[in-house]
Design an enzyme around this catalytic site. Sequence first.
Site, PDB file in Angstrom:
ATOM      1  N   LYS A  84       0.811  -1.159   0.175  1.00 20.48           N
ATOM      2  CA  LYS A  84       0.190  -0.195  -0.293  1.00 20.48           C
ATOM      3  C   LYS A  84       1.343   1.141   0.551  1.00 20.48           C
ATOM      4  O   LYS A  84       1.575   1.420   0.536  1.00 20.48           O
ATOM      5  CB  LYS A  84      -0.736   0.028   0.874  1.00 20.48           C
ATOM      6  CG  LYS A  84      -1.805  -0.984   1.410  1.00 20.48           C
ATOM      7  CD  LYS A  84      -3.332  -1.518   1.768  1.00 20.48           C
ATOM      8  CE  LYS A  84      -4.219  -2.051   1.850  1.00 20.48           C
ATOM      9  NZ  LYS A  84      -5.140  -2.114   2.720  1.00 20.48           N
ATOM     10  N   ARG A 132      -2.562  -9.965   5.481  1.00 15.78           N
ATOM     11  CA  ARG A 132      -2.852  -9.817   3.969  1.00 15.78           C
ATOM     12  C   ARG A 132      -2.099  -9.925   2.885  1.00 15.78           C
ATOM     13  O   ARG A 132      -1.198  -8.651   2.885  1.00 15.78           O
ATOM     14  CB  ARG A 132      -4.599  -9.825   4.157  1.00 15.78           C
ATOM     15  CG  ARG A 132      -5.345 -10.333   2.478  1.00 15.78           C
ATOM     16  CD  ARG A 132      -6.152  -8.723   2.443  1.00 15.78           C
ATOM     17  NE  ARG A 132      -6.815  -9.923   1.054  1.00 15.78           N
ATOM     18  CZ  ARG A 132      -6.644  -8.427  -0.057  1.00 15.78           C
ATOM     19  NH1 ARG A 132      -5.634  -7.544   0.021  1.00 15.78           N
ATOM     20  NH2 ARG A 132      -7.527  -8.490  -0.916  1.00 15.78           N
TER      21      ARG A 132
END
Length: 267
Positions: free
Chosen positions: A208, A244
């Site tokens: 991210k 994740r």
Amino acid sequence: MTLLMGVVNTTSDSFSDGGRYLEAGAAVAHGRRLLAAGADLVDVGGESTRPGAERVPADLEKARVLPVIAALAGDGSLVSVDTMRASVATAAVAAGARLVNDVAGGLADPAMLDAVAATAADYVIGHWRGHSADMYARADYGDVGSEVVEELLVRVDAAIASGIPRERIVLDPGIGFGKRGAQNWAVLHDLPALVATGHRVLVGTSRKGFLAEAIGGEAGEARRDLATAVTSVLAAQAGAWAVRVHDVSASRDALRVATAWQGGADG
């Protein structure tokens, strides 16, 4: 040990790997590679939730994820579906998914909680304040860490009221969703407070933008995967049930090294 959830994006526009696994055969092969690399489960999604992403029709989302879920579950693998739609969740569980990973925590589809309650699947409640197209407009917090916990617990109460047993609920602080760079770090710093609620906690930091901001320079995929592996270890140390990730191998190795380090006292 903290579990590894591998990411299988059957999308054309996901921020990291959009289009790579759009074809079902490619997605199934990728899921199998992730499992062979050490993933404990794989998370199959057919709609991008990257910042600015537009929604896709439910029928298209189903067409993307259901064949992949059926194939991987048919192998005996543990599979989750990454969706905000009740109809997709229901169909995915029927195809073999055992966990519904809803980044919106039931807020995007008012039918979601009842739909999940009618299945035997576990349910991930993500912290969410709005759709990807304008989610940063809602990134206004006083104490972001405590507000995330409080808002998630409101959704837990709603899920339980709909008939989802407490033990089937997993919480996700929604890193990157309606949170700007420094706010994500504040949420991660306060992760022990979320773990202290007694619910399993899933953490998704993989590749991210806030990681790229932290490491600076040209933060390509390899550097983001290294940064992700570091956050995997820190999340595990804070008590996360699962992380994740796109690159399972990097986080697997990092977690194994951290476990060996912690076990040194028994040496």
